[in-house]
Design an enzyme around this catalytic site. Structure first.
Site, PDB file in Angstrom:
ATOM      1  N   LYS A 192     -13.477   1.531  10.413  1.00 41.47           N
ATOM      2  CA  LYS A 192     -12.237   2.149  10.894  1.00 41.47           C
ATOM      3  C   LYS A 192     -12.409   2.607  12.346  1.00 41.47           C
ATOM      4  CE  LYS A 192      -8.890   3.035   8.928  1.00 41.47           C
ATOM      5  NZ  LYS A 192      -7.596   2.292   8.850  1.00 41.47           N
ATOM      6  N   GLY A 197       0.804  -1.207   0.000  1.00 40.64           N
ATOM      7  CA  GLY A 197       0.000   0.000   0.000  1.00 40.64           C
ATOM      8  C   GLY A 197       0.843   1.265   0.000  1.00 40.64           C
ATOM      9  N   TRP A 229      -7.064  12.129   2.870  1.00 41.43           N
ATOM     10  CA  TRP A 229      -6.781  12.438   1.460  1.00 41.43           C
ATOM     11  C   TRP A 229      -5.331  12.087   1.089  1.00 41.43           C
ATOM     12  CZ3 TRP A 229      -9.564  17.503  -0.435  1.00 41.43           C
ATOM     13  CH2 TRP A 229     -10.891  17.489  -0.011  1.00 41.43           C
ATOM     14  N   THR A 261      -8.586   7.403   9.997  1.00 44.15           N
ATOM     15  CA  THR A 261      -9.090   8.244   8.909  1.00 44.15           C
ATOM     16  C   THR A 261     -10.010   9.359   9.376  1.00 44.15           C
ATOM     17  OG1 THR A 261     -10.481   8.168   6.898  1.00 44.15           O
ATOM     18  CG2 THR A 261     -10.962   6.580   8.614  1.00 44.15           C
ATOM     19  N   TYR A 299     -17.152   2.105   5.587  1.00 43.01           N
ATOM     20  CA  TYR A 299     -15.706   2.296   5.728  1.00 43.01           C
ATOM     21  C   TYR A 299     -15.380   3.037   7.022  1.00 43.01           C
ATOM     22  CZ  TYR A 299     -11.109   4.412   5.086  1.00 43.01           C
ATOM     23  OH  TYR A 299      -9.816   4.847   5.283  1.00 43.01           O
TER      24      TYR A 299
END
Length: 303
Positions: free
Chosen positions: A131, A11, A152, A103, A127
């Protein structure tokens, strides 16, 4: 030598950690991809931590397909919550610190001023909810944790907004980009450097600043404004002959660009706590974006 076990290998954050760690001679990072350790199976996490016996564990894995998560909630939960729980449990079992990256999607976007770590959370979709569940699991299991919320994220690696916009700008005469969502574009290279900088502090026995932190760039902007920054800086690097230099960027609303998962309309986060406790901030946005663009251009990954 400090032994760092990183779950994740391919990732954006993991590849950025691998790149940046060359500048940190006192750290030895061991990366595990899905072939090395399928984190969806908790027993694999236990075996990995027992085998490598690290001084600190970092989670650089996540299910990040925001829209797809709406139709794959169980898979998203396994990766974003269950696997995170397993990592935290094994870090605690070995009495070593655990760094987990979260996030801005834990917030509902109704705020008007930069979110602080203590502000109420209210995720809008699967999502964000998974998280958040991962965060809560970590807090319940071990006090020796750092949860770093960011937003972002872009880099020279993998799929991300900067690479997508470079391609679209070069291929199209005009593109439409959402202009009513505001956040802080953050370089994964900067995140990686910050994490590696604080590792030696975190593993000290007297370290007492564990908890949740926001770690994002200093820039507040919309997706359309971000696209304009990408275009302007890429034009300086590639020259006026670059086809993307003349692409028209049209502003549209979220309603005109519907997605399966609703996004927070405002997800700017304050980094005051991180700066106060660690003594530094991420680099200035313009510098970071240019660095990523130059790496992309030199590697011709923008094409």
């Amino acid at each position: 030598m400090i032994k760092v076990l990183v779950f994740g290998k391919n990732g954006q954050l993991a590849r950025s950690l691998a790149w940046r760690c060359k500048a940190f001679a006192g750290l030895r990072l061991q990366f595990l991809d899905r072939n090395d350790c399928d984190v969806a199976q908790s027993g694999n996490i236990t075996k990995a931590v027992d085998l490598y016996r690290p001084d600190i564990v970092i989670n650089a894995t996540a299910y990040t397909a925001v829209d797809l998560a709406e139709s794959e909630p169980e898979l998203a939960r396994r990766v974003n919550c269950d696997a995170v729980r397993g990592m935290a449990e094994n870090a605690a079992r070995h009495s070593v610190p655990f760094i987990h990256v979260s996030t801005d999607y834990v917030f509902d976007g109704e705020g008007k001023v930069p979110y602080r770590e203590t502000d109420p959370v209210a995720p809008l979709g699967v999502y964000g909810a998974t998280k958040l569940a991962g965060e809560e699991a970590v807090r319940t299991i071990t006090n020796q944790h750092l949860i770093l919320r960011t937003s972002w994220v872009y880099s020279p690696f993998g799929k991300n907004f900067v690479k997508t916009m470079l391609r679209l700008l070069g291929d199209k005469k005009h593109i439409s980009v959402v202009d009513d969502q505001q956040g802080c574009p953050t370089s994964a290279l900067d995140l990686a450097t910050a994490i590696l900088r604080i590792v030696p502090d975190i593993i000290r026995r007297d370290f007492d600043q564990f908890g949740t932190y926001h770690l994002v760039s200093d820039a507040e902007m919309t997706w359309r404004a971000f696209t304009s920054e990408i275009q302007a800086k890429a034009t300086k690097i590639l020259g006026e002959q670059w086809l993307g230099a003349t692409c028209e960027i049209k502003a549209v609303t979220s309603a005109e660009f519907p997605t399966a998962a609703k996004r927070p309309s405002y997800s700017v986060m304050s980094t005051e706590k991180f700066i106060a406790n660690f003594g530094f901030d991420l680099p200035e946005f313009n510098h970071s974006l240019i660095e990523v663009l130059r790496n992309l251009v030199e590697g011709e990954e923008y094409a």
